[in-house]
Design a protein around this motif. Structure first.
Motif, PDB file in Angstrom:
ATOM      1  N   VAL A  35       0.854  -1.183   0.000  1.00 14.31           N
ATOM      2  CA  VAL A  35       0.000   0.000   0.000  1.00 14.31           C
ATOM      3  C   VAL A  35       0.893   1.237   0.000  1.00 14.31           C
ATOM      4  O   VAL A  35       1.796   1.359   0.832  1.00 14.31           O
ATOM      5  N   THR A  36       0.650   2.149  -0.934  1.00 15.99           N
ATOM      6  CA  THR A  36       1.429   3.389  -1.003  1.00 15.99           C
ATOM      7  C   THR A  36       0.478   4.582  -0.918  1.00 15.99           C
ATOM      8  O   THR A  36      -0.718   4.473  -1.196  1.00 15.99           O
ATOM      9  N   HIS A  37       1.031   5.717  -0.515  1.00 18.83           N
ATOM     10  CA  HIS A  37       0.219   6.935  -0.498  1.00 18.83           C
ATOM     11  C   HIS A  37       1.043   8.104  -1.015  1.00 18.83           C
ATOM     12  O   HIS A  37       2.280   8.105  -0.953  1.00 18.83           O
ATOM     13  N   GLY A  38       0.351   9.085  -1.535  1.00 20.11           N
ATOM     14  CA  GLY A  38       0.982  10.330  -1.959  1.00 20.11           C
ATOM     15  C   GLY A  38       0.030  11.480  -1.699  1.00 20.11           C
ATOM     16  O   GLY A  38      -1.195  11.298  -1.686  1.00 20.11           O
ATOM     17  N   PHE A  39       0.581  12.668  -1.450  1.00 18.47           N
ATOM     18  CA  PHE A  39      -0.275  13.836  -1.234  1.00 18.47           C
ATOM     19  C   PHE A  39       0.314  15.043  -1.933  1.00 18.47           C
ATOM     20  O   PHE A  39       1.522  15.112  -2.197  1.00 18.47           O
ATOM     21  N   HIS A  40      -0.555  15.993  -2.245  1.00 17.01           N
ATOM     22  CA  HIS A  40      -0.120  17.225  -2.903  1.00 17.01           C
ATOM     23  C   HIS A  40      -1.106  18.328  -2.542  1.00 17.01           C
ATOM     24  O   HIS A  40      -2.322  18.134  -2.622  1.00 17.01           O
TER      25      HIS A  40
END
Length: 284
Positions: A35-40
């Motif tokens: 499981v990966t996450h990214g935010f911007h």
């Protein structure tokens, strides 16, 4: 890397990315699930300081691994969403029955946190904040809660499924009026609680609290093999994109951070003027 990801990287290199943005990524440490996450985040065109705050991290909790994800969209100042970023998840995990009854634990923690914010109104100011939170338990279960109009949307079998509820004053007029408030509906404007706030539920907002709820909508969702990704975003995205448009625009972007950035860039292209915050959690 997909063709869309290559295009996003090229835009970034030639300076077509967003300015003054906060961005990041991370991944689960569990061995049996990737499981990966990214935010911007991108500040809007208003002349006030950025009022959106994000949480995106993994945390060991007893014998479990939790993914903690949230977007807090403030109004009339950034102190309340900043307080939520620092305290809301701690309050949820302190609830003694979180592991067995997460839905009721989250509801109590939301109410407790709102009470603390109201007690600190002299320090935190008169503003408030919407919130959407998602707790991923061992990569298998999502506990999603929200107050206001920040939204959680999951992609399941390629289809968009909204997990949160947009708390609009027009939909909760009867409850607001039963508490002695009113919902304005002036031409050219959106419905507002007591003519002021465009959401029916929020943290803080001491002056409106008699007519304003902080009770969250909570849903528990199973993450299975057909669950592709989760989007959390402030209304700076949802004002200009539908759930289906958001899902379709990033479905073939494998990098979660690039997917979050793509959504903010698309919202800017569509002339969104609000602060835009996006978290993408990818279930590979």
């Amino acid at each position: 890397m997909t063709g869309r990801e290559i295009l996003l990287k090229m835009k970034e290199k030639v300076g077509l990315g967003s300015s003054a943005a906060d961005t990041g990524k991370g991944r689960s440490r569990m061995s049996d699930r990737h499981v990966t996450h990214g935010f911007h985040l991108v500040k809007g065109k208003s002349n006030h300081a950025m009022e959106d705050y994000v949480v995106a991290k993994f945390k060991k909790f007893n014998d479990s691994e939790l993914g903690l994800f949230a977007i807090f969209d403030g109004h009339l100042g950034h102190d309340v969403p900043d307080y939520l970023r620092s305290h809301l998840f701690d309050n949820i995990l302190k609830e003694p029955d979180f592991s067995t009854e997460p839905e009721s634990a989250v509801k109590r923690a939301y109410q407790l946190t709102d009470g603390k914010i109201l007690e600190k109104a002299g320090e935190l100011g008169r503003g408030g904040s919407t919130a959407v939170t998602a707790i991923l338990i061992n990569g298998e279960k999502l506990v999603v809660a929200n107050v206001g109009d920040s939204r959680a949307v999951v992609c399941w079998k390629g289809m968009a499924k909204q997990l949160s509820v947009d708390h609009e004053p027009s939909k909760e007029r009867q409850t607001i009026e039963s508490k002695g408030g009113f919902v304005s509906n002036l031409p050219g404007d959106v419905p507002r609680v007591d003519g002021q706030l465009a959401v029916a539920r929020a943290f803080g907002d001491r002056s409106l609290k008699k007519h304003l709820s902080s009770e969250p909508h909570v849903v528990v969702e199973t993450v299975d093999a057909d669950t592709e990704f989760l989007i959390l975003a402030s209304d700076g995205l949802w004002k200009v994109m539908s759930n289906e448009e958001a899902v379709n625009s990033i479905r073939h972007v494998k990098d979660a951070q690039l997917a979050a950035k793509h959504l903010t860039e698309e919202a800017l292209t569509r002339k969104s003027k609000d602060d835009i915050s996006v978290v993408v959690v990818s279930f590979h």
